[in-house]
Design an enzyme around this catalytic site. Structure first.
Site, PDB file in Angstrom:
ATOM      1  N   LYS A   1      -4.840  -2.075  -5.743  1.00  0.00           N
ATOM      2  CA  LYS A   1      -3.519  -2.411  -5.179  1.00  0.00           C
ATOM      3  C   LYS A   1      -2.449  -2.626  -6.250  1.00  0.00           C
ATOM      4  O   LYS A   1      -1.276  -2.341  -6.013  1.00  0.00           O
ATOM      5  CB  LYS A   1      -3.628  -3.641  -4.272  1.00  0.00           C
ATOM      6  CG  LYS A   1      -4.405  -3.353  -2.983  1.00  0.00           C
ATOM      7  CD  LYS A   1      -4.453  -4.551  -2.051  1.00  0.00           C
ATOM      8  CE  LYS A   1      -5.370  -4.261  -0.863  1.00  0.00           C
ATOM      9  NZ  LYS A   1      -5.443  -5.367   0.093  1.00  0.00           N
TER      10      LYS A   1
ATOM     11  N   GLY B   1      -6.799 -19.707  -3.114  1.00  0.00           N
ATOM     12  CA  GLY B   1      -6.934 -18.489  -3.910  1.00  0.00           C
ATOM     13  C   GLY B   1      -5.586 -18.066  -4.457  1.00  0.00           C
ATOM     14  O   GLY B   1      -4.532 -18.388  -3.878  1.00  0.00           O
TER      15      GLY B   1
ATOM     16  N   ASN C   1      -0.408  -1.890  -0.659  1.00  0.00           N
ATOM     17  CA  ASN C   1      -1.586  -1.457   0.110  1.00  0.00           C
ATOM     18  C   ASN C   1      -1.286  -0.244   0.991  1.00  0.00           C
ATOM     19  O   ASN C   1      -2.162   0.231   1.711  1.00  0.00           O
ATOM     20  CB  ASN C   1      -2.148  -2.601   0.960  1.00  0.00           C
ATOM     21  CG  ASN C   1      -1.388  -2.791   2.262  1.00  0.00           C
ATOM     22  OD1 ASN C   1      -0.191  -2.498   2.332  1.00  0.00           O
ATOM     23  ND2 ASN C   1      -2.051  -3.272   3.281  1.00  0.00           N
TER      24      ASN C   1
END
Ligand code: ATR
Length: 271
Positions: A66, A127, A87
């Site tokens: 990506k 994350g 994407n």
């Protein structure tokens, strides 16, 4: 010639995208094909150029390409620029256009499919890798009260917060151990679920009714979903996000918005 699309990645053989786009195409009476394209780890650009040269109209990009796709796009949508990741590419004659539909996919799944308006809610994003970077801008655009980004490597969370800090929603960064308690929405964007682990944060981030969403689906998400349910949260896997990001990509390529509900239902039944 029939318009060709593909999902390009490594690995790519388990991708559900061909099935999803085939259902979208049929439902909207669009004539197109959508295939899987395995790119060598050192041959992403060559694979894309060959596909485009063969007359293809665009592609989705999945792990680990990506960021490479972002670098190859001549122009990008604002939401792709924010995360630095692409994407979906459209092979326009004037140059390749890059988009990132993951964030809109996540937000549409939360708001439309799970029925939670993000406005005014407290969101924890777990994350700070590519998956988290790709969705933070769209989460912000949905107008939550605030978003905390926590990560094992806290510098990466701080960098994400800094690059998105101008967008008008209070953001903070913390270590996994310092994740705030009792959040309304918890999104797991780490790859820990790949290892079948539960969640990298303490269960105090949850409260009764918290929507706890893992971007993975199938067996990979199960540890997180079980953990969330055990602690009284509402577990949700990434299948809805997958279908919603695909619908955004379909719209980006074709200008037609497919109905996602029947596709999500069919996909769920096939798992
Ligand atoms: P992706 O594109 O899927 O986001 P990535 O960019 O490699 O992949 O990011 C992986 C994320 O999972 C990161 O947030 C990573 O934390 P670090 O930035 O500290 O590496 C997180 N992650 C991976 N394994 C983890 C583990 N065992 N515990 C906690 N976080 C983990």
């Amino acid at each position: 010639m029939t318009d060709r699309y593909a999902v390009v990645g490594n690995p790519v053989e388990h991708s559900r995208s061909p099935a999803i786009h085939a259902m979208f195409a049929q439902a909207t009476a669009q004539t197109l094909t959508y295939e899987r394209l395995l790119a060598p780890l050192d041959g992403f650009e060559a694979t894309l150029r060959a596909f485009a040269a063969a007359g293809a109209k665009g592609c989705n990009i999945t792990v680990p390409f990506k960021f490479d796709a972002f670098a190859l796009a001549a122009t990008c949508t604002e939401r792709a620029r924010l995360g630095g990741a692409v994407n979906a590419l459209r092979f326009d004659d004037a140059g390749w256009v890059g988009d990132n539909t993951d964030g809109a996919g996540l937000v549409n799944d939360i708001q439309k499919n799970a029925g939670r308006s993000l406005a005014g809610l407290r969101v924890l994003l777990v994350g700070a890798g590519g998956a988290a970077a790709g969705v933070l801008g769209s989460l912000i655009a949905a107008g939550p009260a605030g978003i905390t980004v926590v990560n094992r490597t806290v510098d990466k969370a701080q960098a994400l917060v800094a690059s998105h800090g101008h967008l008008g929603v209070p953001l903070s960064a913390a270590t996994l151990a310092d994740a705030p308690a009792a959040q309304d929405i918890v999104v797991n964007a780490t790859s820990t679920s790949l290892a079948g682990a539960a969640a990298p944060v303490d269960a105090r981030v949850l409260k009764p009714g918290t929507l706890a969403l893992d971007m993975m689906y199938g067996p990979k998400a199960q540890g997180f979903l079980d953990w969330a349910a055990f602690h009284g949260a509402e577990p949700r896997d990434g299948l809805g996000m997958l279908v919603e990001q695909a619908a955004e990509a379909f719209f980006f390529w074709r200008g037609v918005r497919p109905d996602t509900a029947p596709v999500l239902k069919a996909l769920r039944a096939s798992l």
